[in-house]
Design an enzyme around this catalytic site. Structure first.
Site, PDB file in Angstrom:
ATOM      1  N   GLY A 167      37.451  42.357  45.187  1.00 46.93           N
ATOM      2  CA  GLY A 167      37.997  41.081  45.612  1.00 46.93           C
ATOM      3  C   GLY A 167      39.268  40.765  44.850  1.00 46.93           C
ATOM      4  CD  GLN A 203      41.976  37.877  40.678  1.00 45.50           C
ATOM      5  OE1 GLN A 203      41.463  37.885  41.787  1.00 45.50           O
ATOM      6  NE2 GLN A 203      41.634  38.695  39.704  1.00 45.50           N
ATOM      7  CB  CYS A 223      37.582  39.236  36.310  1.00 41.72           C
ATOM      8  SG  CYS A 223      38.952  38.397  37.116  1.00 41.72           S
ATOM      9  CG  LEU A 224      40.498  43.517  39.822  1.00 38.39           C
ATOM     10  CD1 LEU A 224      41.193  43.523  41.182  1.00 38.39           C
ATOM     11  CD2 LEU A 224      40.309  44.933  39.301  1.00 38.39           C
ATOM     12  CG  HIS A 284      34.908  36.590  40.753  1.00 38.85           C
ATOM     13  ND1 HIS A 284      34.491  36.843  39.467  1.00 38.85           N
ATOM     14  CD2 HIS A 284      36.211  36.957  40.807  1.00 38.85           C
ATOM     15  CE1 HIS A 284      35.507  37.343  38.771  1.00 38.85           C
ATOM     16  NE2 HIS A 284      36.562  37.431  39.574  1.00 38.85           N
ATOM     17  CD  GLU A 285      37.957  37.402  44.253  1.00 40.98           C
ATOM     18  OE1 GLU A 285      39.063  36.974  43.854  1.00 40.98           O
ATOM     19  OE2 GLU A 285      37.366  38.340  43.680  1.00 40.98           O
ATOM     20  CG  HIS A 303      40.097  34.244  40.512  1.00 44.13           C
ATOM     21  ND1 HIS A 303      40.621  34.282  39.242  1.00 44.13           N
ATOM     22  CD2 HIS A 303      39.304  35.343  40.622  1.00 44.13           C
ATOM     23  CE1 HIS A 303      40.167  35.341  38.604  1.00 44.13           C
ATOM     24  NE2 HIS A 303      39.360  36.009  39.428  1.00 44.13           N
TER      25      HIS A 303
END
Length: 176
Positions: A46, A51, A91-92, A133-134, A137
């Site tokens: 995702g 991000q 997380c990225l 999660h997204e 963000h």
């Protein structure tokens, strides 16, 4: 298409609250394609627009094994949650760090697809976790917000040290 730069904690742009998308046009389509390319390249399941430094309510996901089930969420909102669970999460934007956080096992999201059509999607397991999660963000949050202040500070210091080290390595390469 292009691979975009993924911001890393503690970059303040990760804390921006994304603004609703008002117009779905060709530039947004290109941006969505770039987000997918960036997510698959990372590799991740995702990616939210915040991000990559864009404060728009857009996220992409693909939780499938074969990476052949892309999902676009424009202006998403969770409309139902069921069964709280504790899950391992990464997380990225917080590379190489994982911890246990609270999520819901099942969620329903209402969003627009890449063409502006409104849809509802019920997700369980990893998909439910990714949706939550997204959207976090897009609301300026990170999964590490659920951790203790001490753990967050430790992560911040490690990431800043790694960034300094990468910068020093780049300087040495440029000099030789």
């Amino acid at each position: 298409m292009a691979v975009l730069e993924i911001l890393h904690f503690p970059d303040p742009r990760l804390r921006e609250v994304a603004q609703p998308v008002e117009e779905i046009d060709a530039s947004l389509q290109d941006f969505i394609d770039d987000m997918f390319e960036t997510m698959y390249d990372a590799p991740g399941v995702g990616l939210a627009a915040t991000q990559v430094g864009v404060a728009k309510r857009v996220a992409v996901m693909d939780c499938s094994e074969d990476k052949d089930e892309p999902i676009v969420m424009i202006n998403p909102e969770i409309i139902a949650r069921e069964e709280p669970v504790v899950v391992d999460e990464g997380c990225l934007s917080v590379p190489d760090h994982y911890d246990r956080v609270n999520r819901h096992k099942k969620v329903t999201v209402r969003a627009q697809d890449r063409h502006g059509e409104v849809y509802e999607l019920e997700g369980e397991g990893l998909l439910a976790q990714c949706i939550q999660h997204e959207i976090d963000h897009l609301d300026g949050g990170l999964y590490i917000d659920q951790l203790s202040r001490l753990k967050r500070e430790r992560i911040r210091r490690k990431l800043e040290k790694a960034r300094r080290h990468r910068g020093e390595t780049e300087n040495v390469r440029r000099q030789t």
